[in-house]
Design an enzyme around this catalytic site. Structure first.
Site, PDB file in Angstrom:
ATOM      1  N   SER A  63      -3.579  -4.110   2.483  1.00 24.95           N
ATOM      2  CA  SER A  63      -4.537  -3.320   3.267  1.00 24.95           C
ATOM      3  C   SER A  63      -4.545  -1.873   2.782  1.00 24.95           C
ATOM      4  O   SER A  63      -3.682  -1.462   2.033  1.00 24.95           O
ATOM      5  CB  SER A  63      -4.156  -3.352   4.745  1.00 24.95           C
ATOM      6  OG  SER A  63      -4.366  -4.634   5.264  1.00 24.95           O
ATOM      7  N   CYS A  64      -5.514  -1.131   3.292  1.00 21.55           N
ATOM      8  CA  CYS A  64      -5.666   0.294   2.989  1.00 21.55           C
ATOM      9  C   CYS A  64      -4.361   1.033   3.205  1.00 21.55           C
ATOM     10  O   CYS A  64      -3.742   0.825   4.246  1.00 21.55           O
ATOM     11  CB  CYS A  64      -6.749   0.897   3.901  1.00 21.55           C
ATOM     12  SG  CYS A  64      -6.828   2.672   3.923  1.00 21.55           S
ATOM     13  N   PRO A  65      -3.887   1.900   2.339  1.00 21.52           N
ATOM     14  CA  PRO A  65      -4.503   2.266   1.063  1.00 21.52           C
ATOM     15  C   PRO A  65      -3.919   1.483  -0.122  1.00 21.52           C
ATOM     16  O   PRO A  65      -4.003   1.957  -1.248  1.00 21.52           O
ATOM     17  CB  PRO A  65      -4.158   3.745   0.959  1.00 21.52           C
ATOM     18  CG  PRO A  65      -2.799   3.853   1.572  1.00 21.52           C
ATOM     19  CD  PRO A  65      -2.702   2.758   2.611  1.00 21.52           C
ATOM     20  N   GLY A  66      -3.343   0.312   0.146  1.00 28.22           N
ATOM     21  CA  GLY A  66      -2.636  -0.472  -0.883  1.00 28.22           C
ATOM     22  C   GLY A  66      -3.391  -0.662  -2.186  1.00 28.22           C
ATOM     23  O   GLY A  66      -2.876  -0.312  -3.251  1.00 28.22           O
TER      24      GLY A  66
END
Lengths: 190, 78
Positions: B14-17
């Site tokens: 998920s963000c910011p992954g």
């Protein structure tokens, strides 16, 4: 008609020069903003330190300059995980007991439920593979973000440089924090 | 000219992954290298173009694959 046209430019030349000088002086005072994000990390609760570290990491990952100034409760988020009681007098020690160090131990500002809230939050984060604040802190520094502790609050809370995690910049004061914010295109207080 | 293509698999993150994975891969690459970013985060549909604009890299292609995941092609500029 002819006399007016001839007189007007010569009469205003000195005035024009003055105006140019004034404009130049004004321009010299103007601040040039950098492609930079600066966050004042004041809050140490999980729901504050998490967005702080997400934004700082994302800015660094986007090629922006990124800096975080840790002050007050934010400082406890960058205490080394193993460090327990800090400070020299009973007030500072009590403060450290109330605010266990490291981002891993950050509490939720709402729905803390004696630790059940953060545990559920982190379970959800694991399920959705969202990096946790402590992971984001090391990712941010890895990508070039600068993490800076506030000297005054360190003294106030009795935190020593050795109590804090590795990879931080030297502690700074309020004026340097303002200088950081002044040239940042985006500055936030979280 | 030799163009290296790197694949960054950030599926499931998920963000910011996905952006962090992409930025880390870009760090050690040459200007002109191509990157294929694979992601499942729906937020990446807006985040990857924003990231490209912020970082000055070039987003060459963005598509939704048959399995509903997303594929982006990025060229490292700076």
């Amino acid at each position: 008609m002819a006399t007016i046209e001839a007189e007007a430019p010569t009469a205003s030349l000195g005035d024009l020069l003055q105006r140019v000088e004034a404009l130049e002086a004004q321009q010299a005072k103007q601040i040039t903003k950098k492609n930079k994000l600066t966050i004042i990390a004041w809050g140490g609760s999980l729901d504050q330190i998490w967005p702080t570290t997400i934004l700082a990491t994302t800015a660094a990952a986007s090629g922006m300059e990124s800096s975080v100034f840790f002050t007050f409760w934010g400082l406890f988020a960058i205490v080394k995980p193993g460090v327990r009681i800090t400070g020299e007098n009973w007030m500072q020690k009590m403060m450290s007991v109330m605010n266990p160090g490291s981002a891993e131990k950050a509490k939720l500002s709402h729905y803390h439920f004696a630790g059940a809230g953060p545990a559920m939050f982190k379970k959800l984060a694991d399920d959705h593979r969202v990096a946790k604040p402590e992971e984001l802190i090391s990712l941010a520094t890895d990508l070039g973000a600068r993490l800076i502790p506030c000297q005054m609050t360190m003294d106030l809370l009795g935190l020593k440089r050795a109590d804090l995690i590795e990879g931080l910049e030297e502690p700074i004061g309020a004026a340097t924090a303002i200088a950081e914010m002044r040239d940042a295109a985006i500055s936030l207080f979280i | 000219m030799n163009v290296t293509t790197h694949t960054v698999d950030a599926k499931g993150q998920s963000c910011p992954g996905p952006l962090v994975a992409l930025a880390r891969a870009l760090k050690d690459a040459q200007a002109g290298d191509l990157f294929e970013l694979l992601a499942t985060d729906p937020g990446s549909r807006s985040d990857v173009p924003s990231w490209a604009e912020l970082s000055g890299n070039e987003l060459l292609d963005a598509e939704t694959l048959e399995d509903g995941s997303f594929r982006y092609v990025i060229r490292k500029v700076a």
